[in-house]
Structure formats: C-alpha cells, structure tokens
Design an enzyme around this catalytic site. Structure first.
Site, PDB file in Angstrom:
ATOM      1  N   THR A 164      39.700  45.334  62.733  1.00 34.28           N
ATOM      2  CA  THR A 164      40.022  46.046  61.663  1.00 34.28           C
ATOM      3  C   THR A 164      39.496  47.471  61.879  1.00 34.28           C
ATOM      4  O   THR A 164      38.546  47.765  62.564  1.00 34.28           O
ATOM      5  CB  THR A 164      39.204  45.748  60.438  1.00 34.28           C
ATOM      6  N   VAL A 192      44.993  37.029  51.977  1.00 31.07           N
ATOM      7  CA  VAL A 192      44.746  38.291  51.644  1.00 31.07           C
ATOM      8  C   VAL A 192      43.209  38.557  51.859  1.00 31.07           C
ATOM      9  O   VAL A 192      42.340  37.773  50.911  1.00 31.07           O
ATOM     10  CB  VAL A 192      45.107  38.796  50.430  1.00 31.07           C
ATOM     11  N   THR A 213      34.064  46.175  57.087  1.00 34.00           N
ATOM     12  CA  THR A 213      34.823  45.334  58.079  1.00 34.00           C
ATOM     13  C   THR A 213      33.971  43.976  58.077  1.00 34.00           C
ATOM     14  O   THR A 213      32.729  44.067  57.872  1.00 34.00           O
ATOM     15  CB  THR A 213      34.965  45.805  59.208  1.00 34.00           C
TER      16      THR A 213
HETATM   17  N1  ASP Z   1      37.628  42.402  56.585  1.00 29.98           N
HETATM   18  C1  ASP Z   1      38.702  41.916  57.382  1.00 29.98           C
HETATM   19  C2  ASP Z   1      39.382  40.737  56.551  1.00 29.98           C
HETATM   20  O1  ASP Z   1      38.740  39.725  55.984  1.00 29.98           O
HETATM   21  C3  ASP Z   1      38.417  41.174  58.609  1.00 29.98           C
HETATM   22  C4  ASP Z   1      37.589  42.263  59.720  1.00 29.98           C
HETATM   23  O2  ASP Z   1      37.289  43.141  59.049  1.00 29.98           O
HETATM   24  O3  ASP Z   1      37.359  41.768  60.782  1.00 29.98           O
HETATM   25  O4  ASP Z   1      40.673  40.657  56.401  1.00 29.98           O
END
Ligand code: ASP
Length: 305
Positions: A164, A192, A213
């Site tokens: 991300t 989501v 993230t």
């Molecule tokens: N936060 C993101 C999600 O849960 C994934 C990530 O940041 O790695 O969709």
C-alpha cells in the site's frame, strides 16, 4: 513552504529501486503542489499505482478469487472534502477515479460495480492490474492453503517487498492526504479495508493529515487516523501522535501498522511496528536525507499476538 511525504507501505523494501520510485512520485507531486493540492496528491499516487513495485494499481495483491480489487481515497483537509473508491476493479489508477468522484459528484464513497461503472463513464479505460509476479504468488498461496498450510507469502506485500502507498502534503495554505491499495493477500472478494474509511486509515483537517498502512480492520476499529488528528489538535508533535496511535493499535488490537502524519507547521511524524516502512520527504523541492521513521517493533513486539 511546500512539503510532500510519501510512504511505500508496511514491509515494503527500502532498496534503491523502490526508494527511487517514491522519490520520483514526490517530485511529480511537487511540480503541481503550488497550483493545486489535490492534483499534486493524485500525481504522487499515479506514479506508484503505475509501478509494479507497490501494492496498488498495477501489481496489486490478489484476493481469494485471484482478482485485484482496490481501494483509494483522497482528502483535502483545508476544504473539508473527501472522496474514495472501494473494491474497484479493472482500472489502472483508482486514485484518479476517486479524484473524479470528488470533482464531479457529491458522493463520497463509491464501491464495486458502481465504482467501475462511474470510472467508465468518466473515460477510464479497462485495464488489467494483475502482474505476473502477483499471479505466481497467488498460485503458491492457494497451493499452500490446499495442503492445509499457512501461506508463506507476506500478508501485506504478497511478494517479499511491496505494499500500500500513501502521501500527506502541505502547501503553506492547507493539508491533504491520499492513499491507494490492493488490500492484503487472499482477502475476501468485496472486502474493503481502512484506506477509503475516513478516520480509520486516512484523515486530514485544517490541523493534520494522516495516512496508515497495515491491518486495515484494526485501523478501522480503532479509528486510528482520527486519533492521530486528536493528538495533534491537543498540541502533540506529529511524531509523538503517530507513536501514541501505534502503541494504542498494538495494545487494543495486537496489530501491525505504519502511520505517516503531518501538521500545519509542516512537521512530520512516521512510525511503524514491522520489518520496514519506507518514507520519502520532500521539502521545497529537495529530498530530506535525514528523515527516518521510528520503528517501535522492539518495544511493542511483546504485545503482538
Ligand atoms: N491497510 C491495507 C488494507 O487493509 C493494507 C496494507 O496497508 O497493507 O487494505
């Protein structure tokens, strides 16, 4: 003062080839920042969505059905404007669809087929976001599951090193935040995450801008991005605010994450509790070589289940 800070996601590599794309993204955004905050953030994220090295746009992680479904969001803190797309498929730049939603409609979150339909109406062509590397990683993960084993792939990156992305900006007049993701490996179709949830994984106001993230569900359930804003409003430096928020996330949910925030004085905070969290900061056109996110993993590990 014009400032852009961008992160490449939790556990993403800090090797040169990744940092160069992050730097290029900040430079693209910087060219537009004095003219238009929102366009600057869109430009930053488009560079990262176009690169297969990050878990967004082309090269996103695959869901349980082997498809890419992406979330992206943008907030103009000064104007109190927000727009997001969720579980969108078959577009190269979800952040641009979110920007079009903000510019052309009063709707703030559009998901699934409705988001794809809107994208087509706005002239975004059908685009494949499945990279060969992610497809191979997905096959391996599915084979592990079929054998009753836990997939060895990194949940955030699918491969070893990519995740991300998000950015925060300050143009001397206002703050903004933008984020884009493919989510996490083998997520349920239609799931989501926190990226398009205002106050969960993203927030901006007149006082602060924050992008997160990591485990999206944990960020949503703890409203971590809004919590960072509250800490900054109460007078904390953004570095203290993101560290408080990450300790709280680990304490309440036992989750891993990375948080990047900025306040209206252009002060930046960045912290994480995982392997890596690449961040690039650009101030008045120059990359700040001295900026390093704080790794709280050694301190928080005992609390992580
Ligand atoms: N936060 C993101 C999600 O849960 C994934 C990530 O940041 O790695 O969709």
């Amino acid at each position: 003062m014009d400032i852009i800070a961008v992160h490449g996601g939790l556990d993403t590599s800090r090797e040169r080839e990744f940092m160069e794309v992050l730097e290029e993204a900040t430079l693209q955004g910087y060219r537009l920042l004095s003219a238009d905050r929102v366009q600057a953030m869109e430009a930053v994220l488009r560079v990262l969505e176009d690169s297969p090295r990050f878990n967004c746009g082309f090269g996103s992680i695959l869901n349980l059905d082997g498809e890419v479904e992406m979330d992206a969001a943008i907030v103009d803190g000064a104007a109190h404007r927000f727009a997001a797309v969720a579980a969108i498929r078959l577009v190269r730049n979800p952040i641009s669809v979110a920007c079009a939603l903000m510019e052309k409609t009063d709707t703030v979150i559009l998901a699934g087929d409705g988001a794809v339909k809107f994208a087509r109406q706005e002239g975004f062509p059908e685009a494949n976001c499945v990279s060969e590397e992610q497809l191979e990683a997905w096959h391996q993960a599915k084979e592990s599951l079929a054998r009753g084993q836990t997939p060895t792939q990194n949940i955030f990156t699918g491969l070893e090193y990519h995740d991300t992305v998000g950015c925060v900006v300050w143009d001397g007049a206002g703050l903004g935040a933008a984020s884009s993701t493919g989510g996490f490996s083998l997520k349920m179709p239609g799931r989501v995450g926190d990226t398009p949830i205002l106050g969960g994984g993203i927030f901006a106001s007149a006082t602060s801008a924050t992008v997160c993230t990591g485990v999206g569900e944990a960020f949503i359930e703890t409203l971590s991005a809004k919590y960072v804003d509250e800490q900054i409003v109460s007078g904390l430096h953004p570095q203290q605010a993101v560290e408080f928020a990450l300790r709280r996330l680990a304490d309440l949910k036992g989750a891993e994450g990375g948080i990047l925030a900025m306040d209206a004085e252009g002060r930046i905070g960045a912290a994480f509790n995982a392997g890596r969290f690449p961040v690039v900061v650009l101030v008045d056109g120059r990359i700040r070589d001295d900026f390093k996110p704080v790794n709280l993993k050694p301190e928080l590990d005992p609390e992580i289940n």
